[in-house]
Design a protein around this motif. Structure first.
Motif: not given
Length: 287
Positions: A56-62, A64-85
């Protein structure tokens, strides 16, 4: 092992600006920026690998020493064409947190090697963030336990994939159900709480079967969701008598229910009666 060779970097700077010392300072800054960019790309690739593994982003943020929101904002990939369906198709706007959870569900299905995204993947995806994640964690339900139970009940038949598969008819139905709950509750959006309600309250869904296998209380989920997905209650009592009767459990008004049974100061609708019968049947089967 020396990963970054400072001597080699100095040689690269001198090769770019062989003459003026100040030009070499500028070249050194450029090389440093390239290294920082490469470092971000390196971290990002392993973050993506961790997300594919179900972290989870919570685990990754922990880590990295940052919040899950900061980790997600920095490294989240744009949604794929299939996922946005996988998104509500009606007029109500889905919240960004819901879309993030749907993307997480697609990654779960891909990591499982599943042929399609099921409601059990949607349930795991809800742990990504939002109201649903907070409700499940409050009730002591953890993503790792849900993931383990889902894989035991519904193991994937293929190899893990980088791209999510298409959604199942059941998953599509759950999303339509979430939008219906949002409309019924008078919300102008579809949130993670509505999807949790659609998953938990559908007795035939894979998500519900996972929750039951973990002995998660469905009535407890419904109680936590009540203030989010139930219609606003407007009760005016006159000397103990309700002017407009509504179900005391889900808040559904008499006009929306084909039958409303009255008790000593309480009411219960047909849908809640059906839910009670299901719970009693589940308890009897487990004895």
């Amino acid at each position: 092992m020396e990963i970054v060779n400072v001597g080699a970097l100095m040689a690269a700077v001198r090769a770019r600006s062989p003459d003026a010392p100040l030009d070499r300072v500028e070249a050194a800054i450029a090389v440093g920026e390239e290294l920082a960019s490469g470092g971000d790309e390196l971290i990002g690739r392993f973050v993506a690998e961790a997300r594919s593994a179900g972290c989870s982003w919570t685990e990754i943020g922990a880590r990295m020493g940052v919040s899950k929101q900061a980790a997600r904002q920095r490294f989240a990939q744009p949604p794929t064409a299939v996922a946005t369906g996988l998104r509500p198709e009606g007029r109500l706007k889905p919240r960004d947190r819901l879309l993030a959870c749907l993307e997480a569900a697609g990654r779960e299905a891909a990591a499982d090697g599943a042929a399609e995204i099921g409601t059990h993947h949607l349930l795991i995806g809800l742990f990504d963030e939002g109201v649903a994640a907070a409700i499940l964690e409050k009730l002591g339900v953890r993503a790792e336990a849900v993931r383990a139970a889902a894989r035991e009940l519904f193991p994937g038949a293929g190899e893990p994939s980088r791209l999510p598969p298409a959604e199942s008819a059941e998953a599509r139905g759950a999303i339509r159900g979430a939008e219906a709950l949002a409309r019924r509750g008078g919300c102008g959006y579809v949130g993670t709480e509505h999807l949790l309600g659609a998953l938990a309250l559908d007795p035939g869904s894979r998500a519900r079967r996972v929750l039951v296998s973990l002995k998660v209380s469905i009535p407890a989920i419904k109680k936590e969701l009540e203030c989010y997905i139930s219609p606003a209650r407007r009760r005016r009592r006159k000397r103990g008598k309700a002017a407009a009767a509504a179900c005391s459990f889900c808040g559904r008004p008499h006009d929306d229910s084909p039958r409303l049974i009255a008790g000593p100061g309480v009411y219960i609708c047909a849908e809640c009666i059906g839910l009670c019968n299901e719970i009693l049947a589940e308890d009897a089967a487990g004895e």
